[in-house]
Design a protein around this motif. Structure first.
Motif, PDB file in Angstrom:
ATOM      1  N   GLN A 100      10.725  16.116 -32.405  1.00 39.79           N
ATOM      2  CA  GLN A 100      11.567  15.456 -31.413  1.00 39.79           C
ATOM      3  C   GLN A 100      12.477  16.480 -30.755  1.00 39.79           C
ATOM      4  OE1 GLN A 100      12.091  15.345 -34.661  1.00 39.79           O
ATOM      5  NE2 GLN A 100      14.155  14.739 -35.250  1.00 39.79           N
ATOM      6  N   PHE A 101      12.826  16.230 -29.494  1.00 37.24           N
ATOM      7  CA  PHE A 101      13.610  17.208 -28.739  1.00 37.24           C
ATOM      8  C   PHE A 101      14.563  16.455 -27.821  1.00 37.24           C
ATOM      9  CE2 PHE A 101      14.145  20.737 -25.613  1.00 37.24           C
ATOM     10  CZ  PHE A 101      14.534  21.723 -26.497  1.00 37.24           C
ATOM     11  N   ALA A 102      15.559  15.809 -28.439  1.00 39.97           N
ATOM     12  CA  ALA A 102      16.591  15.122 -27.657  1.00 39.97           C
ATOM     13  C   ALA A 102      17.423  16.178 -26.933  1.00 39.97           C
ATOM     14  CB  ALA A 102      17.465  14.277 -28.572  1.00 39.97           C
ATOM     15  N   LEU A 103      17.525  16.033 -25.638  1.00 36.45           N
ATOM     16  CA  LEU A 103      18.164  17.044 -24.793  1.00 36.45           C
ATOM     17  C   LEU A 103      19.424  16.479 -24.145  1.00 36.45           C
ATOM     18  CD1 LEU A 103      18.105  19.810 -23.306  1.00 36.45           C
ATOM     19  CD2 LEU A 103      16.586  18.739 -21.612  1.00 36.45           C
ATOM     20  N   LEU A 108      18.737   6.994 -34.095  1.00 40.38           N
ATOM     21  CA  LEU A 108      17.431   7.162 -33.451  1.00 40.38           C
ATOM     22  C   LEU A 108      17.214   8.621 -33.047  1.00 40.38           C
ATOM     23  CD1 LEU A 108      14.853   5.962 -32.067  1.00 40.38           C
ATOM     24  CD2 LEU A 108      16.254   5.666 -30.026  1.00 40.38           C
ATOM     25  N   ILE A 109      18.242   9.244 -32.464  1.00 36.62           N
ATOM     26  CA  ILE A 109      18.114  10.616 -31.999  1.00 36.62           C
ATOM     27  C   ILE A 109      17.884  11.576 -33.166  1.00 36.62           C
ATOM     28  CG2 ILE A 109      19.383  12.537 -30.951  1.00 36.62           C
ATOM     29  CD1 ILE A 109      20.730  10.459 -29.119  1.00 36.62           C
ATOM     30  N   ILE A 156      20.089  12.934 -22.467  1.00 38.20           N
ATOM     31  CA  ILE A 156      21.473  12.511 -22.253  1.00 38.20           C
ATOM     32  C   ILE A 156      22.053  13.343 -21.115  1.00 38.20           C
ATOM     33  CG2 ILE A 156      23.721  12.129 -23.324  1.00 38.20           C
ATOM     34  CD1 ILE A 156      22.172  12.545 -26.065  1.00 38.20           C
ATOM     35  N   LEU A 157      22.553  12.668 -20.111  1.00 35.74           N
ATOM     36  CA  LEU A 157      23.191  13.325 -18.974  1.00 35.74           C
ATOM     37  C   LEU A 157      24.694  13.116 -19.075  1.00 35.74           C
ATOM     38  CD1 LEU A 157      20.714  12.123 -16.175  1.00 35.74           C
ATOM     39  CD2 LEU A 157      20.640  14.263 -17.475  1.00 35.74           C
ATOM     40  N   SER A 158      25.462  14.191 -19.067  1.00 34.65           N
ATOM     41  CA  SER A 158      26.913  14.055 -19.277  1.00 34.65           C
ATOM     42  C   SER A 158      27.653  15.147 -18.513  1.00 34.65           C
ATOM     43  CB  SER A 158      27.243  14.134 -20.773  1.00 34.65           C
ATOM     44  OG  SER A 158      26.800  15.368 -21.319  1.00 34.65           O
ATOM     45  N   LEU A 171      27.142  11.810 -28.398  1.00 33.58           N
ATOM     46  CA  LEU A 171      25.936  11.560 -29.185  1.00 33.58           C
ATOM     47  C   LEU A 171      25.352  12.881 -29.666  1.00 33.58           C
ATOM     48  CD1 LEU A 171      24.282   8.926 -26.816  1.00 33.58           C
ATOM     49  CD2 LEU A 171      25.240   8.451 -29.084  1.00 33.58           C
ATOM     50  N   PRO A 172      24.671  12.875 -30.801  1.00 34.08           N
ATOM     51  CA  PRO A 172      24.021  14.101 -31.256  1.00 34.08           C
ATOM     52  C   PRO A 172      22.807  14.423 -30.389  1.00 34.08           C
ATOM     53  CG  PRO A 172      23.399  12.266 -32.665  1.00 34.08           C
ATOM     54  CD  PRO A 172      24.429  11.736 -31.705  1.00 34.08           C
ATOM     55  N   SER A 173      22.308  15.638 -30.492  1.00 28.45           N
ATOM     56  CA  SER A 173      21.093  16.022 -29.766  1.00 28.45           C
ATOM     57  C   SER A 173      20.462  17.211 -30.477  1.00 28.45           C
ATOM     58  CB  SER A 173      21.404  16.366 -28.308  1.00 28.45           C
ATOM     59  OG  SER A 173      22.257  17.500 -28.244  1.00 28.45           O
TER      60      SER A 173
END
Length: 630
Positions: free
Chosen positions: A376-379, A472-473, A497-499, A505-507
């Motif tokens: 997984q690669f939460a960005l 989930l992330i 996630i755009l911020s 949130l974690p990533s």
């Protein structure tokens, strides 16, 4: 030879349950041919009015819920009313309704040696949540052929039964249907034993069918509740799939494509079965939930089920021949450059951010055990210039929407976080798993717009929502709420996630972008130009991204001594480096290789991953210093 001629002569869309049972092995073999499979009408984009009861159809969707196993009459005896003699042994498999002529026949429903009982299980399958418009349009082009009229079905030795079915459906003769609870799925609850004790519900087909809209005043369950879409503002279709074998092979959220016999008899609607049962309100609600109107949620008696590795209709049913693979290899380099250039321009000229975004778009979980998962690669893309908000984040998502078959944009407003149900919750009144926003099919790209989070208070529901998203992330698992306990189910949902600053949130990867000042002023025109530029190349890009994500990738091709030496050097330079950092570098190198159309890990990808991570850490250090300076 006679059987072969019969199988060749009749299209699979003309099969009946009796014909399939009599020639099961030949029919299954025929369905294994993709051209045959995809010629079957697709229920997702075909109106029920064009599909007669009992015809063979396909349905593609996500397994959202499972009902309890039910008992049914697999084979039963039809007797003459006049003298009680046996008229025939009737098949009950792949049907919801008992077939007999009410004027001259009765059904022997007793537990005698002539009757055979079987068990089946109902799966609640919904169209893929978050499917984008281009994918829906593509599905419509692949919807298959409409079935023949039932009068053209093959004569398989049960001519009398087939004729009865045709009369009941087409000629509106005085045929009667008989719904049994623990014996035969009909217009009463299969899983409620008391229904059998209350007797058998009957409806002659010469009665006018009751439309779904004319439900009795006692009906309490809305269409939205019954359809149970995870994304409330993007509802789809649903289907109750009846499985007769291998029921334990399927898990929640799996994307499947089912071929089976359609069952839409109005007698299956349980909304009118509550007369005189006011004191059993909970049972009535459960009965309605498990017996929704077939005009809203048709039944499908499965004869074959396929698990889908992706949801891109452009690639479904395509054979990967050697010529096709060679053509893709030639085109992949050009497609990669086009995508990289597009994302560089739309991310304010930041080529590093374009690399990371491409890696994110081809990411998926490839290793999973009880403790952790890899791939997984939460960005988290941050430092989005305030002057382009709030329009920029939506424009960027709409660009991604053109490339991805399934995605969803979630503005993280206080109202959304505090009020939306994020995880599935068991409703014991109806015995139904009510869906949550995060119950998504594998490879559904979830874009969280944190720039929309305004000043205010997160209520308890909002705090829980943040926890569920974070869980989930981090683990690619989702906690389902069974009220008395929570249960983890596996997921594979890439999260972007755009911020403005670093997300709460974690990533897996936090990247501040470094925008070009001129690009900021022209970003609206740049995105419009980008959309125009990729229009003739869209299908190629869509295929490229999906193929990259599902492709087998060999990570053992990189010389392990290179990795060992690099890890020693990294530890020497920074004692805080751990094995987790090494694993993260491996994941990034793998994604860089996939995003470039490769099938194995090379030295070039490993070196590029080190360069990118070094640049990313430098940016993080630079931004942290900027914030601490007076």
């Amino acid at each position: 030879m006679k059987h072969f001629a019969m199988e060749s002569e009749f299209s699979c869309t003309a099969w009946t349950p009796e014909y399939f049972i009599a020639h099961e092995s030949a029919c299954v073999k025929q369905l294994s041919v993709d051209t045959v499979w995809f010629s079957i009408p697709l229920l997702n984009c075909t109106e029920l009015a064009h599909l007669p009861d009992g015809c063979l159809v396909r349905f593609r969707g996500m397994l959202q819920d499972m009902q309890d196993p039910e008992c049914y009459l697999e084979r039963y005896t039809v007797r003459s009313k006049s003298d009680g003699s046996v008229v025939r042994q009737q098949n009950g498999k792949y049907r919801d309704i008992l077939l007999y002529n009410s004027a001259t026949e009765v059904v022997d429903t007793g537990c005698n040696g002539d009757n055979t009982f079987g068990e089946r299980r109902s799966l609640f399958v919904i169209t893929i949540p978050g499917q984008n418009r281009w994918a829906e349009e593509c599905e419509k082009e692949q919807k298959g052929n409409l079935p023949r009229k039932l009068s053209e079905t093959p004569n398989d030795g049960n001519a009398e039964v087939s004729r009865s079915t045709v009369k009941r459906t087409l000629d509106d003769e005085q045929m009667e249907v008989d719904g049994m609870s623990t014996a035969e799925q009909g217009s009463t609850a299969e899983t409620t034993p008391k229904t059998c004790a209350n007797g058998v519900k009957k409806r002659a087909t010469n009665e006018a069918p009751v439309p779904a809209a004319a439900a009795p005043s006692g009906a309490v369950l809305s269409a939205d509740y019954l359809l149970n879409s995870p994304i409330a503002d993007r509802p789809g279709k649903a289907c109750l799939v009846k499985l007769y074998s291998n029921c334990d092979d399927w898990t929640l959220n799996t994307v499947i494509e089912v071929v089976g016999f359609l069952s839409v008899d109005p007698a299956l609607d349980g909304s009118g079965d509550s007369t005189g049962m006011d004191e059993f309100a909970d049972d009535v609600s459960e009965h309605q939930a498990t017996h929704p109107p077939p005009s809203l949620i048709p039944r499908l008696h499965a004869i074959s089920v396929r698990k889908l590795s992706h949801t891109n209709p452009l690639l479904l049913g395509q054979s990967q021949s050697a010529e096709l693979e060679n053509a893709e290899a030639i085109a992949s380099e050009t497609t990669f450059k086009d995508l990289h250039n597009l994302f560089t321009q739309c991310l304010f000229g930041d080529g590093i951010a374009a690399d990371y975004l491409l890696c994110h778009l081809v990411s998926s979980v490839y290793i999973r055990d009880e403790v952790e998962c890899r791939g997984q690669f939460a960005l988290n893309i941050s430092n989005i210039p305030a002057e382009v908000l709030p329009g920029y984040t939506r424009s960027l998502y709409e660009l991604l929407e053109l490339l991805l078959p399934v995605s969803h944009y979630l503005p993280m407003t206080l109202e959304t976080m505090n009020t939306v149900q994020f995880v599935p919750k068991k409703d014991y009144t109806t015995n139904k798993l009510t869906s949550g926003l995060l119950q998504l099919a594998p490879h559904t790209h979830l874009v969280l717009d944190e720039t929309r989070l305004q000043t205010g208070k997160l209520e308890s529901g909002g705090v829980e929502a943040v926890k569920h998203v974070a869980h989930l992330i981090k683990s690619q698992r989702l906690k389902y709420n069974f009220q008395f306990y929570q249960l983890d189910f596996n997921a594979d949902v890439p999260v972007l996630i755009l911020s403005e600053g670093k997300s709460m949130l974690p990533s897996n990867c936090y990247l501040p972008i470094v925008p070009d000042l001129d690009a900021i002023k022209l970003i609206d025109e740049t995105i419009k130009a980008g959309r125009h530029y990729i229009t003739p190349k869209l299908d190629e890009m869509r295929r490229y991204l999906t193929t990259a994500r599902v492709r087998e990738f060999d990570m053992k091709t990189l010389d392990p001594t290179i990795v060992q030496d690099d890890f020693v050097r990294m530890r020497t330079e920074n004692s805080a480096v751990t094995m987790d950092d090494l694993h993260a570098l491996f994941v990034l190198a793998r994604l860089l290789g996939l995003s470039r159309g490769r099938k194995s890990l090379g030295r070039e990808d490993w070196e590029r991953a080190k360069v990118l991570e070094s640049e990313r850490r430098n940016r993080i250090e630079m931004f942290s210093k900027t914030k601490t300076e007076p």
